[in-house]
Design a protein around this motif. Sequence first.
Motif, PDB file in Angstrom:
ATOM      1  N   ARG A 177       0.677 -13.976   4.844  1.00 43.37           N
ATOM      2  CA  ARG A 177       0.511 -15.157   3.999  1.00 43.37           C
ATOM      3  C   ARG A 177       1.032 -16.416   4.685  1.00 43.37           C
ATOM      4  O   ARG A 177       0.655 -17.528   4.342  1.00 43.37           O
ATOM      5  CB  ARG A 177       1.267 -14.965   2.675  1.00 43.37           C
ATOM      6  N   THR A 178       1.894 -16.247   5.669  1.00 40.88           N
ATOM      7  CA  THR A 178       2.578 -17.378   6.292  1.00 40.88           C
ATOM      8  C   THR A 178       1.907 -17.877   7.567  1.00 40.88           C
ATOM      9  O   THR A 178       1.958 -19.072   7.874  1.00 40.88           O
ATOM     10  CB  THR A 178       4.045 -16.989   6.614  1.00 40.88           C
ATOM     11  N   VAL A 179       1.249 -16.994   8.328  1.00 35.86           N
ATOM     12  CA  VAL A 179       0.842 -17.350   9.691  1.00 35.86           C
ATOM     13  C   VAL A 179      -0.520 -18.041   9.793  1.00 35.86           C
ATOM     14  O   VAL A 179      -1.069 -18.164  10.886  1.00 35.86           O
ATOM     15  CB  VAL A 179       0.835 -16.104  10.610  1.00 35.86           C
ATOM     16  N   ARG A 180      -1.062 -18.501   8.696  1.00 35.33           N
ATOM     17  CA  ARG A 180      -2.325 -19.258   8.705  1.00 35.33           C
ATOM     18  C   ARG A 180      -3.448 -18.453   9.377  1.00 35.33           C
ATOM     19  O   ARG A 180      -3.968 -18.817  10.437  1.00 35.33           O
ATOM     20  CB  ARG A 180      -2.152 -20.617   9.406  1.00 35.33           C
ATOM     21  N   LEU A 181      -3.792 -17.362   8.743  1.00 37.41           N
ATOM     22  CA  LEU A 181      -4.783 -16.440   9.300  1.00 37.41           C
ATOM     23  C   LEU A 181      -6.080 -17.134   9.689  1.00 37.41           C
ATOM     24  O   LEU A 181      -6.686 -16.815  10.709  1.00 37.41           O
ATOM     25  CB  LEU A 181      -5.096 -15.343   8.282  1.00 37.41           C
ATOM     26  N   HIS A 182      -6.516 -18.085   8.878  1.00 37.79           N
ATOM     27  CA  HIS A 182      -7.829 -18.686   9.126  1.00 37.79           C
ATOM     28  C   HIS A 182      -7.809 -19.708  10.254  1.00 37.79           C
ATOM     29  O   HIS A 182      -8.852 -20.236  10.634  1.00 37.79           O
ATOM     30  CB  HIS A 182      -8.388 -19.278   7.831  1.00 37.79           C
ATOM     31  N   VAL A 184      -6.555 -18.629  13.119  1.00 38.42           N
ATOM     32  CA  VAL A 184      -6.579 -17.746  14.288  1.00 38.42           C
ATOM     33  C   VAL A 184      -8.007 -17.658  14.789  1.00 38.42           C
ATOM     34  O   VAL A 184      -8.869 -17.009  14.194  1.00 38.42           O
ATOM     35  CB  VAL A 184      -6.053 -16.336  13.938  1.00 38.42           C
ATOM     36  N   ALA A 185      -8.287 -18.342  15.895  1.00 39.83           N
ATOM     37  CA  ALA A 185      -9.648 -18.390  16.435  1.00 39.83           C
ATOM     38  C   ALA A 185      -9.935 -17.226  17.362  1.00 39.83           C
ATOM     39  O   ALA A 185     -11.094 -16.965  17.694  1.00 39.83           O
ATOM     40  CB  ALA A 185      -9.867 -19.702  17.183  1.00 39.83           C
TER      41      ALA A 185
END
Length: 256
Positions: A177-182, A184-185
């Motif tokens: 929830r914290t690592v900004r999944l979207h 991640v390219a």
Amino acid sequence: MSKRPDGATLVVIPTYNERENLAAILRRLFDALPTAHVLVVDDASPDGTGKLADDLAGDDERLHVLHRAGKAGLGAAYVAGFDWALERDYAAIIEMDADGSHAPEDLPRLIGMLGPSGTGADVVLGSRYVTGGRTVNWPWHRALLSRGANVYSKLALGVAINDITSGFRVYRSEVLRTVRLHDVASQGYCFQVDLAWRAVEAGFIVAEAPITFVEREFGASKMDADVVREALLRVTKWGLRRRGNQAMGLARSLLR
């Protein structure tokens, strides 16, 4: 949105042409973790993996299937699976391969290393490159490539992780929830490096547990030259950015 089932743990398994491996790995997984749930994320496998997953899910309420329109990369498949898990409030989210290279029997040990925030690990990696870890039946060139990629990533990024490319890992949901999944390219196996590094940068505790990695018996590896090229370029870019930030920080401190 459906309510999360009784289990607090979800295993996300991306698949593309894994029909020969899927049923066997699911049997082993449910034997190892009888109360866990599994999400198969299938990228429209031409060999019918998605249809098999649907058939198996029809007989087991612990198994779920997410169908995607086509092959769009390992990273995108995991992000889709993680989104599905977070929407249903699973507490622990696991990623592993369908090809048998990751032993489900190791999962109780990996999960046991997690703890509530601040009391245990936030991410546990199944590691080939710590004491007790090893690989079996791997071609020498794959072993050399993997070792080299991990050493290079460790030095470039300055992280104390020996197997940052491992695709066998357990997350507390707070991490994802914290690592900004979207943001991640990365696709391919660089996704693993990217996500582990983001977790470290966000202050989470990343631990490693030894595993035995066994080369797949059926099907073809998804590793190719494009995957390797992407990983090399991205890790180099991140490493240079890290060193640049360090240099700027040092310069500012000297000017004070």
